[in-house]
Design a protein around this motif. Structure first.
Motif, PDB file in Angstrom:
ATOM      1  N   ASN A  23       0.841  -1.189   0.000  1.00 46.92           N
ATOM      2  CA  ASN A  23       0.000   0.000   0.000  1.00 46.92           C
ATOM      3  C   ASN A  23       0.877   1.241   0.000  1.00 46.92           C
ATOM      4  O   ASN A  23       2.066   1.177   0.315  1.00 46.92           O
ATOM      5  N   LYS A  24       0.262   2.391  -0.329  1.00 47.35           N
ATOM      6  CA  LYS A  24       0.994   3.648  -0.339  1.00 47.35           C
ATOM      7  C   LYS A  24       1.397   4.036   1.079  1.00 47.35           C
ATOM      8  O   LYS A  24       0.627   3.864   2.020  1.00 47.35           O
ATOM      9  N   THR A  25       2.614   4.553   1.206  1.00 43.40           N
ATOM     10  CA  THR A  25       3.050   5.121   2.472  1.00 43.40           C
ATOM     11  C   THR A  25       2.861   6.635   2.382  1.00 43.40           C
ATOM     12  O   THR A  25       2.258   7.123   1.439  1.00 43.40           O
ATOM     13  N   ARG A  26       3.375   7.364   3.330  1.00 41.43           N
ATOM     14  CA  ARG A  26       3.233   8.827   3.325  1.00 41.43           C
ATOM     15  C   ARG A  26       4.433   9.524   2.701  1.00 41.43           C
ATOM     16  O   ARG A  26       4.612  10.726   2.881  1.00 41.43           O
ATOM     17  N   VAL A  27       5.265   8.782   1.981  1.00 38.12           N
ATOM     18  CA  VAL A  27       6.510   9.330   1.441  1.00 38.12           C
ATOM     19  C   VAL A  27       6.485   9.294  -0.082  1.00 38.12           C
ATOM     20  O   VAL A  27       6.167   8.269  -0.686  1.00 38.12           O
ATOM     21  N   LYS A  28       6.817  10.428  -0.703  1.00 37.89           N
ATOM     22  CA  LYS A  28       6.976  10.514  -2.151  1.00 37.89           C
ATOM     23  C   LYS A  28       8.461  10.660  -2.470  1.00 37.89           C
ATOM     24  O   LYS A  28       9.212  11.236  -1.681  1.00 37.89           O
ATOM     25  N   ILE A  29       8.867  10.148  -3.633  1.00 40.73           N
ATOM     26  CA  ILE A  29      10.247  10.309  -4.074  1.00 40.73           C
ATOM     27  C   ILE A  29      10.262  10.811  -5.504  1.00 40.73           C
ATOM     28  O   ILE A  29       9.327  10.587  -6.272  1.00 40.73           O
ATOM     29  N   ARG A  30      11.336  11.530  -5.845  1.00 41.31           N
ATOM     30  CA  ARG A  30      11.559  11.958  -7.220  1.00 41.31           C
ATOM     31  C   ARG A  30      12.530  10.986  -7.868  1.00 41.31           C
ATOM     32  O   ARG A  30      13.165  10.191  -7.181  1.00 41.31           O
ATOM     33  N   GLU A  31      12.666  11.070  -9.195  1.00 41.69           N
ATOM     34  CA  GLU A  31      13.553  10.134  -9.886  1.00 41.69           C
ATOM     35  C   GLU A  31      15.016  10.327  -9.520  1.00 41.69           C
ATOM     36  O   GLU A  31      15.810   9.405  -9.644  1.00 41.69           O
ATOM     37  N   ASP A  32      15.398  11.496  -8.995  1.00 41.91           N
ATOM     38  CA  ASP A  32      16.784  11.739  -8.607  1.00 41.91           C
ATOM     39  C   ASP A  32      17.011  11.565  -7.102  1.00 41.91           C
ATOM     40  O   ASP A  32      18.054  11.940  -6.573  1.00 41.91           O
ATOM     41  N   THR A  33      16.048  10.960  -6.384  1.00 43.22           N
ATOM     42  CA  THR A  33      16.154  10.757  -4.938  1.00 43.22           C
ATOM     43  C   THR A  33      17.128   9.630  -4.598  1.00 43.22           C
ATOM     44  O   THR A  33      17.072   8.562  -5.205  1.00 43.22           O
ATOM     45  N   LEU A  34      17.998   9.885  -3.624  1.00 42.38           N
ATOM     46  CA  LEU A  34      18.923   8.872  -3.105  1.00 42.38           C
ATOM     47  C   LEU A  34      18.672   8.760  -1.603  1.00 42.38           C
ATOM     48  O   LEU A  34      18.761   9.747  -0.884  1.00 42.38           O
ATOM     49  N   ILE A  35      18.369   7.557  -1.134  1.00 41.52           N
ATOM     50  CA  ILE A  35      18.101   7.325   0.287  1.00 41.52           C
ATOM     51  C   ILE A  35      18.892   6.096   0.731  1.00 41.52           C
ATOM     52  O   ILE A  35      18.896   5.082   0.055  1.00 41.52           O
ATOM     53  N   GLU A  36      19.525   6.198   1.886  1.00 36.69           N
ATOM     54  CA  GLU A  36      20.263   5.074   2.490  1.00 36.69           C
ATOM     55  C   GLU A  36      19.742   4.850   3.907  1.00 36.69           C
ATOM     56  O   GLU A  36      19.589   5.811   4.662  1.00 36.69           O
TER      57      GLU A  36
END
Length: 71
Positions: A23-36
């Motif tokens: 299901n959807k969470t409350r977080v959106k990302i863009r195509e250039d997003t980097l998360i660790e």
């Protein structure tokens, strides 16, 4: 999936889906997003999962279980 226009560039935006219940969470990302090592919480299934994101590719990071010390 949605897009926003930044100058002459269209930037794609997506919701992060829960790896457990999808299901959807409350977080959106863009195509250039980097998360660790991001603790992603799902409001639907109440699970927290550690994830890594690069170019819309979401990977679940498995944490080792805690070990008790024996004396």
């Amino acid at each position: 999936m949605s897009s926003i226009k930044r100058g002459d560039i269209m930037v794609e935006i997506k919701w992060i889906l829960c790896p457990v219940c999808h299901n959807k969470t409350r977080v959106k990302i863009r195509e250039d997003t980097l998360i660790e090592n991001f603790p992603l919480f799902c409001p639907k299934c109440k699970q927290e999962t550690i994830i890594k994101v690069r170019q819309f590719n979401i990977s679940v990071i498995q944490e080792p279980d805690a070990k008790t010390k024996s004396r």
